[in-house]
Scaffold this motif. Sequence first.
Motif, PDB file in Angstrom:
ATOM      1  N   LYS A   9       0.934  -1.153   0.042  1.00  0.00           N
ATOM      2  CA  LYS A   9       0.036  -0.003  -0.078  1.00  0.00           C
ATOM      3  C   LYS A   9       0.792   1.154   0.123  1.00  0.00           C
ATOM      4  O   LYS A   9       1.836   1.274   0.641  1.00  0.00           O
ATOM      5  CB  LYS A   9      -0.903   0.107   1.189  1.00  0.00           C
ATOM      6  CG  LYS A   9      -0.443  -0.076   2.501  1.00  0.00           C
ATOM      7  CD  LYS A   9      -1.526  -0.144   3.453  1.00  0.00           C
ATOM      8  CE  LYS A   9      -0.531  -0.244   5.156  1.00  0.00           C
ATOM      9  NZ  LYS A   9      -1.782  -0.420   6.132  1.00  0.00           N
ATOM     10  N   LEU A  10       0.528   2.081  -0.679  1.00  0.00           N
ATOM     11  CA  LEU A  10       1.456   3.390  -0.858  1.00  0.00           C
ATOM     12  C   LEU A  10       0.328   4.522  -1.248  1.00  0.00           C
ATOM     13  O   LEU A  10      -0.593   4.646  -1.683  1.00  0.00           O
ATOM     14  CB  LEU A  10       1.916   3.217  -2.316  1.00  0.00           C
ATOM     15  CG  LEU A  10       2.878   4.531  -2.861  1.00  0.00           C
ATOM     16  CD1 LEU A  10       4.109   4.486  -1.956  1.00  0.00           C
ATOM     17  CD2 LEU A  10       3.122   4.379  -4.250  1.00  0.00           C
ATOM     18  N   TYR A  11       0.939   5.761  -0.518  1.00  0.00           N
ATOM     19  CA  TYR A  11       0.336   6.860  -0.414  1.00  0.00           C
ATOM     20  C   TYR A  11       0.579   7.538  -1.592  1.00  0.00           C
ATOM     21  O   TYR A  11       1.880   8.278  -1.401  1.00  0.00           O
ATOM     22  CB  TYR A  11       0.296   7.978   0.782  1.00  0.00           C
ATOM     23  CG  TYR A  11      -0.612   8.696   0.893  1.00  0.00           C
ATOM     24  CD1 TYR A  11      -2.067   8.656   1.338  1.00  0.00           C
ATOM     25  CD2 TYR A  11      -0.451  10.107   0.391  1.00  0.00           C
ATOM     26  CE1 TYR A  11      -3.082   9.592   1.209  1.00  0.00           C
ATOM     27  CE2 TYR A  11      -1.435  11.107   0.518  1.00  0.00           C
ATOM     28  CZ  TYR A  11      -2.555  10.717   0.805  1.00  0.00           C
ATOM     29  OH  TYR A  11      -3.399  11.905   0.791  1.00  0.00           O
ATOM     30  N   LYS A  12       0.101   7.558  -3.019  1.00  0.00           N
ATOM     31  CA  LYS A  12       0.546   8.418  -4.054  1.00  0.00           C
ATOM     32  C   LYS A  12       0.417   9.827  -3.746  1.00  0.00           C
ATOM     33  O   LYS A  12      -0.598  10.238  -3.597  1.00  0.00           O
ATOM     34  CB  LYS A  12      -0.163   7.938  -5.348  1.00  0.00           C
ATOM     35  CG  LYS A  12       0.271   8.137  -6.516  1.00  0.00           C
ATOM     36  CD  LYS A  12      -0.606   8.296  -7.456  1.00  0.00           C
ATOM     37  CE  LYS A  12      -1.512   9.403  -7.871  1.00  0.00           C
ATOM     38  NZ  LYS A  12      -1.202  10.682  -7.948  1.00  0.00           N
ATOM     39  N   SER A  18       0.049   6.918 -11.831  1.00  0.00           N
ATOM     40  CA  SER A  18       0.020   5.414 -11.287  1.00  0.00           C
ATOM     41  C   SER A  18       0.426   4.434 -12.017  1.00  0.00           C
ATOM     42  O   SER A  18      -0.268   3.430 -12.225  1.00  0.00           O
ATOM     43  CB  SER A  18      -1.461   5.534 -10.853  1.00  0.00           C
ATOM     44  OG  SER A  18      -1.800   6.039  -9.955  1.00  0.00           O
ATOM     45  N   GLU A  55      -4.083  12.358  -5.097  1.00  0.00           N
ATOM     46  CA  GLU A  55      -3.329  11.732  -4.052  1.00  0.00           C
ATOM     47  C   GLU A  55      -4.106  10.733  -3.277  1.00  0.00           C
ATOM     48  O   GLU A  55      -5.238  11.119  -3.267  1.00  0.00           O
ATOM     49  CB  GLU A  55      -2.527  12.614  -3.076  1.00  0.00           C
ATOM     50  CG  GLU A  55      -3.252  13.746  -2.467  1.00  0.00           C
ATOM     51  CD  GLU A  55      -2.585  14.746  -1.838  1.00  0.00           C
ATOM     52  OE1 GLU A  55      -1.478  15.135  -2.260  1.00  0.00           O
ATOM     53  OE2 GLU A  55      -3.151  15.306  -0.991  1.00  0.00           O
ATOM     54  N   GLY A  56      -3.475   9.874  -2.906  1.00  0.00           N
ATOM     55  CA  GLY A  56      -4.348   8.601  -2.166  1.00  0.00           C
ATOM     56  C   GLY A  56      -3.614   7.492  -1.982  1.00  0.00           C
ATOM     57  O   GLY A  56      -2.645   7.359  -2.721  1.00  0.00           O
ATOM     58  N   LEU A  57      -4.557   6.803  -1.328  1.00  0.00           N
ATOM     59  CA  LEU A  57      -3.906   5.222  -1.247  1.00  0.00           C
ATOM     60  C   LEU A  57      -4.150   4.365  -2.509  1.00  0.00           C
ATOM     61  O   LEU A  57      -4.836   4.510  -3.412  1.00  0.00           O
ATOM     62  CB  LEU A  57      -4.882   4.500  -0.110  1.00  0.00           C
ATOM     63  CG  LEU A  57      -4.579   2.935   0.301  1.00  0.00           C
ATOM     64  CD1 LEU A  57      -3.080   2.833   0.730  1.00  0.00           C
ATOM     65  CD2 LEU A  57      -5.518   2.438   1.086  1.00  0.00           C
ATOM     66  N   LEU A  59      -3.019   0.596  -3.817  1.00  0.00           N
ATOM     67  CA  LEU A  59      -2.637  -0.931  -3.720  1.00  0.00           C
ATOM     68  C   LEU A  59      -1.862  -1.301  -4.929  1.00  0.00           C
ATOM     69  O   LEU A  59      -2.142  -1.107  -5.938  1.00  0.00           O
ATOM     70  CB  LEU A  59      -3.704  -1.604  -3.381  1.00  0.00           C
ATOM     71  CG  LEU A  59      -4.581  -1.152  -2.100  1.00  0.00           C
ATOM     72  CD1 LEU A  59      -5.892  -2.101  -2.380  1.00  0.00           C
ATOM     73  CD2 LEU A  59      -4.097  -1.098  -1.102  1.00  0.00           C
ATOM     74  N   LYS A  77     -15.132   0.808  -5.481  1.00  0.00           N
ATOM     75  CA  LYS A  77     -14.108   1.587  -4.863  1.00  0.00           C
ATOM     76  C   LYS A  77     -14.654   2.844  -4.373  1.00  0.00           C
ATOM     77  O   LYS A  77     -15.382   3.628  -5.301  1.00  0.00           O
ATOM     78  CB  LYS A  77     -13.020   1.817  -5.872  1.00  0.00           C
ATOM     79  CG  LYS A  77     -12.417   0.420  -6.411  1.00  0.00           C
ATOM     80  CD  LYS A  77     -11.477   0.546  -7.589  1.00  0.00           C
ATOM     81  CE  LYS A  77     -11.245  -0.747  -8.305  1.00  0.00           C
ATOM     82  NZ  LYS A  77     -12.329  -1.344  -9.126  1.00  0.00           N
ATOM     83  N   TYR A  79     -14.018   6.790  -3.542  1.00  0.00           N
ATOM     84  CA  TYR A  79     -12.909   7.948  -3.425  1.00  0.00           C
ATOM     85  C   TYR A  79     -13.586   9.089  -2.538  1.00  0.00           C
ATOM     86  O   TYR A  79     -14.860   9.216  -2.648  1.00  0.00           O
ATOM     87  CB  TYR A  79     -12.618   8.316  -4.769  1.00  0.00           C
ATOM     88  CG  TYR A  79     -12.241   7.317  -5.496  1.00  0.00           C
ATOM     89  CD1 TYR A  79     -10.770   7.042  -5.584  1.00  0.00           C
ATOM     90  CD2 TYR A  79     -13.010   6.435  -6.148  1.00  0.00           C
ATOM     91  CE1 TYR A  79     -10.310   5.972  -6.383  1.00  0.00           C
ATOM     92  CE2 TYR A  79     -12.585   5.306  -6.983  1.00  0.00           C
ATOM     93  CZ  TYR A  79     -11.187   5.237  -7.233  1.00  0.00           C
ATOM     94  OH  TYR A  79     -10.717   4.101  -7.763  1.00  0.00           O
ATOM     95  N   LEU A 124      -7.081  13.049   6.662  1.00  0.00           N
ATOM     96  CA  LEU A 124      -6.183  12.606   5.883  1.00  0.00           C
ATOM     97  C   LEU A 124      -4.743  13.259   5.781  1.00  0.00           C
ATOM     98  O   LEU A 124      -4.974  14.312   6.638  1.00  0.00           O
ATOM     99  CB  LEU A 124      -6.777  13.085   4.401  1.00  0.00           C
ATOM    100  CG  LEU A 124      -8.061  12.383   3.988  1.00  0.00           C
ATOM    101  CD1 LEU A 124      -8.582  12.994   2.533  1.00  0.00           C
ATOM    102  CD2 LEU A 124      -7.592  10.721   3.550  1.00  0.00           C
TER     103      LEU A 124
END
Length: 145
Positions: A9-12, A18, A55-57, A59, A77, A79, A124
């Motif tokens: 998991k990455l906070y973009k 992406s 920006e956000g989580l 996977l 999903k 958002y 956030l």
Amino acid sequence: MDKIPRHFKLYKPCGIISQLNSNCSRELRKKKFLNELFDFPEGVMPIGRLDEKSEGLLLLTTDGKLSDDINRSGVEKEYYAQLDGEITNEAEALLEKGVAIGFEGKRYLTKACKICKLSALPILPEADKKLRIGRHRPTSWISIT
């Protein structure tokens, strides 16, 4: 014997595409990719996408079947979106039906979705300053599923 799948998991952050890389040399010179954030092992792929200016989580996985299952199965999903200004009931109704957007000179219709105005601010990390939302007028938050 199969390798054990790995999941991340990455906070973009804002300004990152992406995907891990590109075959287009022009894109490589002008854009930033996920591989600039972390040295991922071979075979990692993002599950889904977030826009470059969001920006956000995000996977990521080495399990191609899992990625395909999630992307094709209709898994919902959710958002959170911060809007510049207050959202109206009419705007919510339009978004729920799908709206026309433009991208790279082509027009697309977004899918129908569920919109819910959030009554409390989501917890956030602080937004990237480049987004400039809320500097000169009120904002509103919605959930899009």
